[in-house]
Design an enzyme around this catalytic site. Structure first.
Site, PDB file in Angstrom:
ATOM      1  N   GLU A 160       0.794  -1.232   0.000  1.00  0.00           N
ATOM      2  CA  GLU A 160       0.000   0.000   0.000  1.00  0.00           C
ATOM      3  C   GLU A 160       0.824   1.279   0.000  1.00  0.00           C
ATOM      4  OE1 GLU A 160      -3.017  -0.101   3.028  1.00  0.00           O
ATOM      5  OE2 GLU A 160      -3.909  -1.943   2.257  1.00  0.00           O
ATOM      6  N   GLU A 218      -5.038  -8.796   0.776  1.00  0.00           N
ATOM      7  CA  GLU A 218      -5.691  -8.449   2.053  1.00  0.00           C
ATOM      8  C   GLU A 218      -7.170  -8.237   1.801  1.00  0.00           C
ATOM      9  OE1 GLU A 218      -4.170  -5.160   4.390  1.00  0.00           O
ATOM     10  OE2 GLU A 218      -2.106  -5.761   3.989  1.00  0.00           O
TER      11      GLU A 218
HETATM   12  C1  FCB Z   1      -4.263  -2.232   5.567  1.00  0.00           C
HETATM   13  C2  FCB Z   1      -2.875  -2.552   6.050  1.00  0.00           C
HETATM   14  C3  FCB Z   1      -2.822  -3.659   7.058  1.00  0.00           C
HETATM   15  C4  FCB Z   1      -3.969  -3.589   8.043  1.00  0.00           C
HETATM   16  C5  FCB Z   1      -5.283  -3.437   7.323  1.00  0.00           C
HETATM   17  C6  FCB Z   1      -6.482  -3.394   8.221  1.00  0.00           C
HETATM   18  O1  FCB Z   1      -4.310  -0.935   5.080  1.00  0.00           O
HETATM   19  O2  FCB Z   1      -2.073  -2.924   4.953  1.00  0.00           O
HETATM   20  O3  FCB Z   1      -1.560  -3.613   7.700  1.00  0.00           O
HETATM   21  O4  FCB Z   1      -3.746  -2.605   8.958  1.00  0.00           O
HETATM   22  O5  FCB Z   1      -5.266  -2.286   6.534  1.00  0.00           O
END
Ligand code: FCB
Length: 480
Positions: free
Chosen positions: A174, A369
């Site tokens: 990110e 994620e």
């Molecule tokens: C993302 C992050 C991860 C976690 C999630 C909830 O932005 O990459 O580390 O904090 O959110």
């Protein structure tokens, strides 16, 4: 492509070989910040600065995973997962961000990777999940071009040390959040609030990615893929008068990272104040940034709604959008939200996967994620009935499955997160885990979602319904 899942119920099957994983990051779980030669990172500094993290929480101990990797490997095995996405803490490897290499840091990750391999779990390593060595921040951090070079050297060192023992490499996690929250709005480390620095950080993060791909490629076997994890958010206009504004926000939030990585250009629709200044972009930079990648990682949580609004007279559900006076981010009150306030919209995942499929036809995609925070608690009987997370999981896996039916080249899914952990500025107040962590005792307890997810991973399919029919697969482990 309906099939029969493991428990006999009709289900949606995923392609053979689909990777089922869980994600974590080093600072959020490891603790042991002063051990075995680890240097300081910007998150050590930030979390120890009063007022920056909810409740004054820090990652000093976190889930103590540094000392409990065997137990945590056991959780992954218990879930029957085929992949584990973790990050390598730069300050454990190079305490000052360059030069001297810390052997004990390398040993730790070598043993983690070996432990995964022994259990048949593919190690997916993130090179940078926000832990910049403080020594590099002191020299300007990501706002300085030098950091991109240091990052590429560090990435190459990791590739040399761990090579093909790691199944997939992710350069950056990110970069949008690293630049935006870290340098523009200051809600993450290093806590700067300067738009120019943020625009410079954007370019140097992207450049760091491109240089790292090239440097790692030069030492890794061709079969080991390198990618990047981008957080992408469908931007929706709440009202016809916001359609143009939404396109600009899309350029500044999503296309600012996607276009350089895939095509070597910055988006034309982004406003100048968010774009890196032309003098920062040296000849060859854009070509370096779009070095061919082997896959794209998508971190998907929620869409953003925007509408026209007055920053000085905000209405319920509105927050200012950095860099865009007159435009506000808006959470329509009728939409379901998690306790983070993030809108729950599985179709946003479906749509984003299609966007990527169009932008990069054929490129393997992974959800690196996806998950949600809930107000989890342990019942007197010792259970965590996180039914909202089970719903969230089902909705998003169904969206992923639908995209695959359409021909989208999605190869795997990693849930955020394996266990509750240090949720950055929200500290330990926000729980995202499949396992509940009692931070007082460090006891891990599988939530209902862990049971459901294990069933999905083991059967490679999603049962019909909301998952409530799935019998717990996890016998309570001794000592829990
Ligand atoms: C993302 C992050 C991860 C976690 C999630 C909830 O932005 O990459 O580390 O904090 O959110």
């Amino acid at each position: 492509m309906n099939a029969t899942s493991g428990n006999g119920a009709p289900g949606r099957r995923f392609p053979d070989g689909f990777l089922w994983g869980a994600s974590t990051s080093a600072y959020q779980i490891e603790g042991a910040v002063d051990e075995d030669g680890r240097g300081r990172s910007i998150w050590d500094t930030f979390s120890h600065t009063p007022g920056k993290v909810h409740g004054g929480d820090t990652g000093d101990i976190a889930c103590d995973s540094y000392h409990r990797s065997d137990e945590d490997l056991g959780l992954l095995a218990e879930l029957g997962l085929s992949a584990y996405r973790f990050s390598i803490a730069w300050p454990r490897i190079q305490p000052r961000g360059q030069g001297e290499v810390n052997q004990r840091g390398l040993d730790y990750y070598r043993s983690l990777i070996a432990g995964l391999r022994e259990r048949g779990i593919a190690p997916v390593a993130t090179v940078y999940h926000w832990e910049l060595p403080q020594a590099l921040e002191d020299r300007g951090g990501w706002a300085s071009r030098e950091t991109a070079q240091r990052f590429a050297e560090y990435a190459q060192l990791l590739a040399q040390e761990f090579g093909e023992h790691v199944a997939m490499w992710i350069t950056l996690n990110e970069p949008l959040q690293a630049a935006h929250q870290g340098y523009r709005v200051g809600t993450h480390a290093p806590g700067k609030t300067d738009s120019e620095l943020a625009a410079a950080a954007t370019h140097h993060l992207l450049l760091g990615h491109g240089l790292a791909v090239e440097a790692m490629r030069s030492v890794l076997p061709a079969a080991v893929p390198i990618g990047i994890a981008l957080d992408l958010h469908p931007i929706r206009a709440a009202g016809d008068d916001a359609v143009e504004a939404a396109a600009v926000v899309d350029a500044e939030v999503n296309r600012m990272f996607l276009e350089p990585v895939l095509h070597g250009t910055y988006p034309a629709a982004a406003r100048n104040e968010l774009l890196p200044a032309p003098e920062l972009i040296e000849p060859g930079d854009m070509r370096a940034i779009c070095a061919p990648i082997g896959f794209l990682g998508l971190n998907y949580y929620s869409p953003h709604y925007v509408r026209l609004g007055d920053w000085d007279d905000l209405r319920q559900g509105e927050t200012p959008l950095a860099g865009g006076p007159g435009v506000v981010s808006y959470v329509p009150p009728e939409l379901p939200r998690t306790v983070m306030g993030w809108i729950v919209e599985p179709d946003g995942l479906y749509e984003t996967l299609h966007t990527l499929h169009r932008e990069a036809p054929g490129l393997p995609l992974y959800v690196t994620e996806n998950g949600c925070a809930c107000d989890d608690y342990v019942t007197p009987e010792g259970h965590v009935n996180d039914v909202d997370r089970v719903d969230y999981l089902h909705g998003h896996l169904d969206a992923a499955w639908r995209a695959i039916q359409d021909g989208v080249n999605l190869r795997g899914y990693c849930h955020w997160s394996l266990m509750d952990n240090f949720e950055w500025a929200r500290g330990y107040q926000r729980r995202f885990g499949l396992y509940f962590v009692d931070f007082g005792t460090q006891r891990r307890l599988p939530k209902r979602s862990a049971t459901v997810y294990a069933h999905v991973a083991r059967t490679n399919s999603l049962a019909s319904g909301d998952g409530s029919v799935v019998e717990p697969l996890l016998a309570p482990a001794a000592g829990r």
